[in-house]
Design an enzyme around this catalytic site. Structure first.
Site, PDB file in Angstrom:
ATOM      1  N   ASP A 337       0.840  -1.213   0.000  1.00 30.24           N
ATOM      2  CA  ASP A 337       0.000   0.000   0.000  1.00 30.24           C
ATOM      3  C   ASP A 337       0.867   1.252   0.000  1.00 30.24           C
ATOM      4  O   ASP A 337       2.061   1.216  -0.337  1.00 30.24           O
ATOM      5  CB  ASP A 337      -0.980  -0.064   1.190  1.00 30.24           C
ATOM      6  CG  ASP A 337      -2.292   0.648   0.910  1.00 30.24           C
ATOM      7  OD1 ASP A 337      -2.334   1.885   1.012  1.00 30.24           O
ATOM      8  OD2 ASP A 337      -3.291  -0.024   0.586  1.00 30.24           O
ATOM      9  N   TRP A 381      -0.121  -0.046  -4.610  1.00 28.36           N
ATOM     10  CA  TRP A 381      -1.029   1.098  -4.429  1.00 28.36           C
ATOM     11  C   TRP A 381      -0.505   2.310  -5.186  1.00 28.36           C
ATOM     12  O   TRP A 381       0.694   2.583  -5.168  1.00 28.36           O
ATOM     13  CB  TRP A 381      -1.086   1.410  -2.935  1.00 28.36           C
ATOM     14  CG  TRP A 381      -1.930   2.581  -2.507  1.00 28.36           C
ATOM     15  CD1 TRP A 381      -3.203   2.537  -2.039  1.00 28.36           C
ATOM     16  CD2 TRP A 381      -1.534   3.970  -2.429  1.00 28.36           C
ATOM     17  NE1 TRP A 381      -3.639   3.793  -1.691  1.00 28.36           N
ATOM     18  CE2 TRP A 381      -2.639   4.696  -1.918  1.00 28.36           C
ATOM     19  CE3 TRP A 381      -0.378   4.675  -2.748  1.00 28.36           C
ATOM     20  CZ2 TRP A 381      -2.609   6.079  -1.715  1.00 28.36           C
ATOM     21  CZ3 TRP A 381      -0.349   6.055  -2.556  1.00 28.36           C
ATOM     22  CH2 TRP A 381      -1.462   6.742  -2.039  1.00 28.36           C
ATOM     23  N   ASP A 448      -6.107   4.777  -5.899  1.00 30.77           N
ATOM     24  CA  ASP A 448      -6.762   5.534  -4.827  1.00 30.77           C
ATOM     25  C   ASP A 448      -7.041   6.982  -5.243  1.00 30.77           C
ATOM     26  O   ASP A 448      -6.458   7.497  -6.214  1.00 30.77           O
ATOM     27  CB  ASP A 448      -5.872   5.486  -3.576  1.00 30.77           C
ATOM     28  CG  ASP A 448      -6.680   5.497  -2.280  1.00 30.77           C
ATOM     29  OD1 ASP A 448      -7.834   5.947  -2.307  1.00 30.77           O
ATOM     30  OD2 ASP A 448      -6.150   5.068  -1.246  1.00 30.77           O
ATOM     31  N   ASN A 450      -7.900  10.315  -2.734  1.00 33.44           N
ATOM     32  CA  ASN A 450      -8.174  10.599  -1.323  1.00 33.44           C
ATOM     33  C   ASN A 450      -8.598  12.018  -0.975  1.00 33.44           C
ATOM     34  O   ASN A 450      -8.239  12.518   0.096  1.00 33.44           O
ATOM     35  CB  ASN A 450      -6.942  10.231  -0.492  1.00 33.44           C
ATOM     36  CG  ASN A 450      -6.899   8.748  -0.211  1.00 33.44           C
ATOM     37  OD1 ASN A 450      -7.920   8.137   0.076  1.00 33.44           O
ATOM     38  ND2 ASN A 450      -5.724   8.157  -0.309  1.00 33.44           N
ATOM     39  N   ASP A 515     -13.175   2.363   4.121  1.00 36.56           N
ATOM     40  CA  ASP A 515     -12.029   2.276   5.032  1.00 36.56           C
ATOM     41  C   ASP A 515     -12.464   1.728   6.380  1.00 36.56           C
ATOM     42  O   ASP A 515     -11.631   1.376   7.213  1.00 36.56           O
ATOM     43  CB  ASP A 515     -11.406   3.668   5.233  1.00 36.56           C
ATOM     44  CG  ASP A 515     -10.415   3.995   4.123  1.00 36.56           C
ATOM     45  OD1 ASP A 515     -10.076   3.088   3.346  1.00 36.56           O
ATOM     46  OD2 ASP A 515      -9.986   5.164   4.041  1.00 36.56           O
TER      47      ASP A 515
HETATM   48  C1  GLA Z   1      -6.916   5.594   1.650  1.00 41.24           C
HETATM   49  C2  GLA Z   1      -7.364   4.182   1.379  1.00 41.24           C
HETATM   50  C3  GLA Z   1      -6.681   3.247   2.355  1.00 41.24           C
HETATM   51  C4  GLA Z   1      -5.187   3.366   2.220  1.00 41.24           C
HETATM   52  C5  GLA Z   1      -4.771   4.815   2.411  1.00 41.24           C
HETATM   53  C6  GLA Z   1      -3.295   5.000   2.091  1.00 41.24           C
HETATM   54  O1  GLA Z   1      -7.379   6.052   2.853  1.00 41.24           O
HETATM   55  O2  GLA Z   1      -8.741   4.094   1.457  1.00 41.24           O
HETATM   56  O3  GLA Z   1      -7.085   1.923   2.144  1.00 41.24           O
HETATM   57  O4  GLA Z   1      -4.789   2.889   0.957  1.00 41.24           O
HETATM   58  O5  GLA Z   1      -5.497   5.681   1.570  1.00 41.24           O
HETATM   59  O6  GLA Z   1      -2.902   6.308   2.226  1.00 41.24           O
END
Ligand code: GLA
Length: 721
Positions: A337, A381, A448, A450, A515
């Site tokens: 990740d 990731w 991802d 975010n 999450d």
């Molecule tokens: C997000 C994703 C998590 C993880 C973090 C890493 O929050 O949902 O699963 O990968 O980023 O920064």
């Protein structure tokens, strides 16, 4: 009558059929109206007599005297807004992909209705495609400017539905980070309700999937789109309910130049008698006509992800020790990740620098090979749409960032976005991620996203076009990457489930559901997600207790029971497992693999009501109904526990099933044999659910139990008798 497959054109009547539904439209003096949408008719004799006093238009326009929510909003260069798009012709055409946008696939023909606004020469095309076995109809709307001056599109519907009655409820799936897609029911009454996302993505807050329903009549609608969206429902006193779904008109103002076309995202609609049937149609449709490529029906690997095990604090040695245990317990894919690149030791820096953090990883290609040598696949990731200001990318190319000149950008999680509306930035993202995949021969990518979108600006495009141009840019990158790497399994993520939508699912067969990995919350998050999306699209992981998001504790068995309702993974420090826990997890994984085809691709029905904190769970039935697995969840211990019962849907009522359950250490305990009819219709007592948890270890736990149903062959039954 012109007739091709499920499409029929008869004089001024247009009929679309699926296995169980009929949709009948009529050209009523230039306006196309709904005559009927419901249970299949088979015989349309006398349809001419089936009139509707107040026309239910397939697309309402401004300035027509119909003062409810108009679907289409067009501003001409003289400032006027009236359109009079009149029916021109209907054609049966070969199915076409929508330009620049993801869309459904697998149909051969569509029905295209064409309209012209004579004074402006603006043309409208509404294209219907019937997906027979899913009972879903898709609608693709586009506009073409045949005039000499630009026109400005202020709202372009993907679909408008209009049904008789004003006693409908509007069902939406809303939430936030870590609490996605909780079902809400709103009585429409006489008035207007809105489900909308204006954060630049389909969002944690309001999923684009909605339903309108009343007893015996349900209409489900979704959009093949990942950006801002809006669905408006309006009922009037005269007894009509109108639903309009499409791109949100918020900050939307599209300049349509002469000779240019605009394509709205595809809408998909289903009619069914119950909400559950509508959900089943939608899920079938997603599995067959949205998810595509090599992974469409391929068993998805059981993964181990290091995020909650290490966060940013890891090195190659730690990762390899996790991978050792992952291999030992039977996992199939190891996902590295966040934190493997640039100077990414925390979330303040590094995003944008898709170069290996060699001190940490010892070389990403080498680390990946070492992990593969343990018999695992390797996944990684990325968060390609973002940049930290503290990064080499930003220092070298500040112009790639999404920023408004002379304004301080809004930072979220210390990061800003890249301007994917710009083709140069699209090129950068495409090359950077292709390089990562090649460098470590990634077999899986977690993509991802975010944060939400705030500082929309691109010097070369009109500001009202930004949100949609961003999506077109993203889709362009995804189209190219997924074509170049057809074997890679992509999983979409947006701080968990912030972009769980049909647009992303066209490129990525899985989405990280939330999450929040707490089993208790996951029950409603997964049930809400399952309203529109099949379980094979839902990433579901077992994580540590107390849970990092909620501090709740649940037994390992309960955490597995809930996670096996989706695509199973483990996300915690496996090097700290006791031998007993390791054994328990190995058995969970082995059980999951044995029944994976059923668990990931069987027909899943929801039990009880997860949203009211009541008894809930699911039952997943194999296509031939020979086998089923059900997980029953009780959020707390009832005093009158022996009154807790359920009905198991979807089983073959004519068959007899051997019923067993998995005990706390994974053994199958036989309960006996029961007829499918009794299991479906009777009340199955759930007493044993409470035996599952060591209450000294877990206070206030959730109780779950996994049941297995296996058809007893007629021959064996006879021998036993
Ligand atoms: C997000 C994703 C998590 C993880 C973090 C890493 O929050 O949902 O699963 O990968 O980023 O920064």
């Amino acid at each position: 009558m012109l007739e091709v497959f499920m499409l029929k054109i008869k004089e001024n009547y247009f009929i679309l059929e699926t296995e169980h539904t009929s949709l009948v439209l009529k050209n009523d003096g230039g306006e196309v109206v709904y005559l009927y949408y419901g249970e299949k008719l088979n015989n349309y004799c006398g349809i001419e007599l089936y009139e509707d006093g107040w026309k239910s238009s397939i697309l309402s326009q401004c300035g027509t005297g119909n003062h409810r929510e108009p679907a289409l909003g067009v501003r001409f260069s003289d400032g006027s807004r009236k359109t009079n798009l009149k029916f021109h012709r209907a054609r049966i055409v070969p199915f076409e992909k929508i330009e620049g946008l993801p869309c459904s696939y697998g149909a051969e023909k569509s029905l295209r209705l064409e309209f012209i606004d004579a004074p402006s020469k603006l043309k409208l095309y509404v294209t219907y495609t019937a997906y027979e076995e899913s009972d879903v109809v898709s609608v693709a709307t586009s506009l073409y400017n045949g005039g000499k001056k630009p026109v400005y599109l202020e709202s372009v519907p993907s679909v408008q539905l209009e049904v008789r009655g004003r006693d409908f409820s509007f069902i939406t799936f809303d939430g936030d980070w870590a609490s996605e897609r909780r079902r809400h029911e709103h009585k429409i009454g006489v008035g207007k309700l809105v489900n909308e996302s204006i954060v630049g993505s389909s969002s944690h807050h309001h999923n684009p999937f909605t339903l309108i329903e009343r007893a015996g009549e349900v209409y489900a609608v979704n959009l093949v789109y990942s950006g801002n969206h809006r669905t408006v429902v309006e009922s009037n006193d005269a007894g009509k309910t109108r639903l309009i779904a499409g791109i949100s008109p918020y900050a939307f103002d599209w300049e349509l130049l002469p000779g240019a076309s605009f394509f709205a995202p595809e809408a998909v609609v289903a009619y069914a008698a119950t909400e559950e049937e509508a959900s089943l149609c939608m899920r079938r449709f997603v599995s067959e006509h949205i998810v595509r490529g090599k992974w469409k029906k391929k068993p998805r690997p059981v993964l181990v992800n290091n995020w909650e095990a290490t966060y940013f604090d890891f090195n190659a040695e730690k990762i390899l020790s996790l991978a050792d245990v992952a291999a030992e317990i039977g996992a199939e894919l190891f996902v590295l990740d966040d934190g493997w690149f640039g100077a990414r030791d925390d979330d303040f820096r590094g995003l944008g620098d898709w170069e290996d953090h060699v001190e940490k990883t010892g070389g990403i290609g080498i680390l990946a090979d070492k992990i593969r040598a343990k018999g695992l696949k390797f996944g990684i990731w990325v968060e390609p749409e973002m940049v930290n200001e503290d990064s080499d990318l930003y220092r070298k190319h500040p112009e790639y960032a999404m920023k408004i000149p002379r304004r301080e950008p809004t930072r979220m999680r210390n990061q800003i976005m890249l301007n994917l509306a710009d083709p140069q930035v699209q090129g950068f993202v495409y090359r950077a991620i292709a390089r990562v995949i090649e460098q470590c021969k990634a077999q899986y990518i977690k993509w991802d996203y975010n944060r939400t979108m705030t500082d929309c600006f691109d010097k070369s495009s009109h500001s009202g076009e930004y949100y949609h141009r961003y999506m077109l840019g993203l889709y362009n990158v995804l189209e190219k990457l997924t074509a170049r790497f057809p074997n890679v399994l992509f999983e979409s993520c947006a701080s968990g489930g912030g972009r769980f939508d049909l647009g992303m699912l066209c490129y990525m067969p899985q989405t990280w559901t939330s999450d929040n990995t707490d089993a208790r919350d996951r029950v409603y998050i997964q049930a809400g997600t399952a309203a529109a999306y099949p379980q094979s699209t839902m990433g579901a992981h077992v994580s540590i207790c107390p849970n990092h998001q909620t501090q709740n504790s649940n037994s390992l068995e309960t955490r597995f029971d809930v996670a096996c309702g989706g695509v199973l993974g483990y996300e915690y420090d496996l090097t700290k497992l006791t031998d007993a826990e390791k054994k328990e997890i190995s058995e969970q994984i082995s059980f999951y693999k044995t029944h994976r085809e059923l668990l990931q691709f069987g027909t899943q029905y929801m039990l009880g009501n997860a949203f009211e904190g009541d008894m809930s769970g699911f039952i997943t039935v194999s296509p031939d109904k020979s086998k089923a697995i059900s997980v029953v969840c009780l959020p707390f211990r009832r005093v009158w526990y022996h009154t807790v019962c359920t009905k198991f849907q979807g089983l073959d009522e004519k068959a007899v099933y051997a019923v067993s359950y998995r005990d706390a250490v994974g053994n199958l305990v036989k309960l006996g044999e029961a007829s499918g009819a009794l299991l479906c219709k009777g009340q199955f007592r759930l007493d044993t659910v409470y035996d599952t948890v060591d209450t000294k270890r877990y206070s206030n736990p959730m109780y779950t139990r996994l049941y297995l149903f296996e058809k007893v062959s007629a021959k064996r039954r006879k021998t036993n008798e």
